[in-house]
Design an enzyme around this catalytic site. Structure first.
Site, PDB file in Angstrom:
ATOM      1  N   GLU A  41       0.835  -1.204   0.000  1.00  0.00           N
ATOM      2  CA  GLU A  41       0.000   0.000   0.000  1.00  0.00           C
ATOM      3  C   GLU A  41       0.874   1.260   0.000  1.00  0.00           C
ATOM      4  O   GLU A  41       1.908   1.313   0.676  1.00  0.00           O
ATOM      5  CB  GLU A  41      -0.880  -0.034   1.252  1.00  0.00           C
ATOM      6  CG  GLU A  41      -1.866   1.101   1.403  1.00  0.00           C
ATOM      7  CD  GLU A  41      -2.741   0.935   2.641  1.00  0.00           C
ATOM      8  OE1 GLU A  41      -3.716   1.685   2.779  1.00  0.00           O
ATOM      9  OE2 GLU A  41      -2.451   0.046   3.482  1.00  0.00           O
ATOM     10  N   LYS A 111      -9.581   2.004  -2.334  1.00  0.00           N
ATOM     11  CA  LYS A 111      -9.885   1.517  -0.984  1.00  0.00           C
ATOM     12  C   LYS A 111     -11.242   2.046  -0.536  1.00  0.00           C
ATOM     13  O   LYS A 111     -11.505   3.251  -0.581  1.00  0.00           O
ATOM     14  CB  LYS A 111      -8.781   1.973  -0.021  1.00  0.00           C
ATOM     15  CG  LYS A 111      -8.805   1.319   1.347  1.00  0.00           C
ATOM     16  CD  LYS A 111      -7.556   1.717   2.123  1.00  0.00           C
ATOM     17  CE  LYS A 111      -7.438   1.016   3.453  1.00  0.00           C
ATOM     18  NZ  LYS A 111      -6.183   1.376   4.147  1.00  0.00           N
ATOM     19  N   CYS A 147      -5.615  -3.200   1.612  1.00  0.00           N
ATOM     20  CA  CYS A 147      -5.519  -3.357   3.064  1.00  0.00           C
ATOM     21  C   CYS A 147      -6.845  -3.648   3.769  1.00  0.00           C
ATOM     22  O   CYS A 147      -7.355  -4.753   3.731  1.00  0.00           O
ATOM     23  CB  CYS A 147      -4.830  -2.134   3.672  1.00  0.00           C
ATOM     24  SG  CYS A 147      -4.158  -2.435   5.322  1.00  0.00           S
TER      25      CYS A 147
END
Length: 542
Positions: A41, A111, A147
């Site tokens: 990330e 995300k 994530c």
């Protein structure tokens, strides 16, 4: 298809360095015959960049590095994490994963779940992305995520990005790029979450995690490949840069490997990495610390030597009239075992100078904690003088148990540039010491067996002022990490008066912790920016 999972150790905002690092790993992946390299990330800027994301010059420097990476990739495809500018109402950025192929971006995933708890504050900078879709790439359908999107918990988030992704078009494999900080217990928690995910979706997972120390945070790496049954097929090194090569035609073959577990050696490795990275990334090569002959400074010295090399560590014993000869001998023997520098600076005459200076104002007043704190502050001043003169970073040696209840001295033993054990409870300090001595006696046995003492007055022991650490540490864990009430802690068998006293001390000493040096996070709730409590407050728990 061969896929390289590459866990890198970035420096926040060091774009040239981070770019060269990525390029070097891309070349290694290419030589290994890989079709795709997957990085963590926020690959090029590092995680977490915090308010640097609010600076236009930071984002412009990032985009220049990204453009250079696009020109470098050629036939080698890669997945990198990037902040992407957005327009319209809401936050100005997406936290994104880009799939780069042939020198251009062919797919992106944004995300959706932005953690805002503990050390995370992503909703301060990022806008949630839209649901992702599986993407066809060289014979595979890739389900790409960032994530937290694979950590969806019904009690925390109203949606599950992986479930939505699978429902929209089932991928062949899930790929997650992450910057997941370590704490003791995280490895097994992560393995459980990933195992449940793979089993519930019937899909394999390729997970890539950042590695390295970033301020107080420790990123452990441990990137892995997990099959659709939740068995770990391959796992990368912990607390070190590494690359795993996975063949999608064969990576689920063979016996599974055990997932990483939360053992004391993982804590040690994290502390060593965090100490090394903090010093080296801010430009220090050497460290100094006070060596008292006690367990905390002994473990700190071992970690410092493991991180920097014994030649780069100076230990200083500073005995007072209350320091036993055994403490001095233990300190000297430990330094000899480690092979680090050792100096003896008695503070007797300095103490007398303080007494003489303060005598007119202190006339008729009995000695109390003031005189004890003066000793600690003399030592802090001497150590800071050595730090200034020789360019060594001062490592403070206090542990989490002491810091929690204020059993430490501002501008004394709290002085320093890095508090190595600030998030390590006292009982765990002893576990670390025993692990250090597993093969030979590095820390003299007397240090492990003697009662803990600050030696600031005659016949002093920690437990004259504190509950035994075997009682104190579980109370601290219940209150600080589990957020239990007084009643909840008492229900575990602890005396109510002791529990209330411990909590009172925690609150009373918040002001000290706000002035403490940065510490390395190894528990689920550390003092620092992940724990936000006011200094001035009137809330009483009984």
């Amino acid at each position: 298809m061969k896929i390289a999972l590459v866990q890198t150790n970035p420096v926040i905002g060091a774009f040239e360095r981070n770019l060269r690092q990525v390029q070097a790993w891309l070349e290694k992946a290419h030589l290994a015959g890989c079709d795709l390299a997957v990085f963590p990330e926020l690959t090029l800027c590092g995680y977490p960049p915090q308010d640097l994301l609010e600076r236009s010059t930071f984002l412009e420097a990032h985009d220049r590095a990204l453009q250079e990476l696009l020109g470098f990739c050629g036939e080698m495809a890669c997945v990198v994490g990037v902040p992407v500018l957005r327009h319209g109402p809401g936050k100005p950025l997406y936290n994104s994963a880009l799939l780069i192929d042939g020198g251009r971006v062919v797919f992106r995933a944004r995300k959706q779940l932005l953690p805002t708890y503990d050390v995370f504050d992503e909703s301060r900078y990022f806008e949630p992305g839209e649901p992702a879709l599986a993407f066809p790439f060289r014979g595979q359908r890739l389900g790409l995520s960032v994530c937290e999107d694979i950590w969806s918990e019904p009690l925390r988030y109203p949606l599950n990005p992986v479930t939505e992704l699978v429902a929209a078009g089932r991928p062949d494999v899930l790929i997650n790029i992450s910057a997941s900080p370590y704490y003791h217990g995280k490895l097994e928690e992560r393995a459980r979450v990933f195992r449940d995910l793979c089993r519930s979706q019937g899909l394999p997972l390729l997970y890539v995690n950042q590695v390295g120390g970033q301020d107080s945070l420790l990123f452990d790496g441990h990137s892995l490949a997990m099959d659709r049954e939740g068995r770990v097929c391959r796992v990368a090194a912990g607390f070190a840069e590494d690359m795993l090569v996975i063949d999608t035609d064969h990576w689920q073959e063979g016996a599974p490997v055990p997932p990483p577990t939360d053992t004391i050696d993982q804590v040690f490795a994290g502390l060593v990495m965090g100490t090394r990275d903090y010093l080296h990334k801010i430009g220090f090569k050497q460290a100094v610390l006070g060596l008292s002959g006690g367990i905390d400074s002994a473990v700190t010295a071992v970690i410092g030597c493991a991180a920097l090399g014994a030649d780069n560590v100076l230990c200083v014993a500073m005995p007072s009239p209350y320091t036993s000869q055994a403490s001095v001998d233990d300190a000297r023997n430990l330094a000899g075992n480690l092979g680090c520098g050792f100096e003896l600076l008695p503070i007797h005459r300095t103490m007398e100078a303080y007494r003489e200076t303060l005598a007119p104002l202190f006339a008729g007043l009995a000695d109390d904690v003031t005189e004890q704190n003066i000793q600690a502050r003399i030592r802090g001043n001497l150590l800071m003088a050595l730090s200034n003169k020789f360019g060594h970073l001062l490592l403070s040696t206090g542990n989490k148990s002491e810091l929690a209840v204020g059993y430490c001295t501002l501008y004394g033993d709290m002085s320093g540039g890095l508090a190595v054990l600030a998030d390590v409870p006292k009982v765990m300090v002893y576990e670390l010491a025993r692990w250090i001595n597993r093969d030979r006696e590095v820390i003299p046995e007397h240090i492990l067996t003697r009662p803990p003492t600050a030696e600031l007055k005659p016949d002093q022991c920690d437990q004259d002022d504190l509950p035994p650490y075997e009682i104190l540490d579980p109370i601290l864990e219940a209150y600080l990490e589990e957020n239990l009430s007084v009643d909840g802690i008492v229900a575990r068998g602890f005396d109510r008066a002791v529990v209330c006293d411990v909590i009172r001390r925690i609150k009373r000493n918040e002001y000290k912790r706000k002035q403490a040096p940065l510490g390395l996070k190894v528990t689920s709730k550390a003092f620092g920016y992940g724990r936000r409590y006011p200094i001035v407050q009137g809330f009483v728990e009984e």
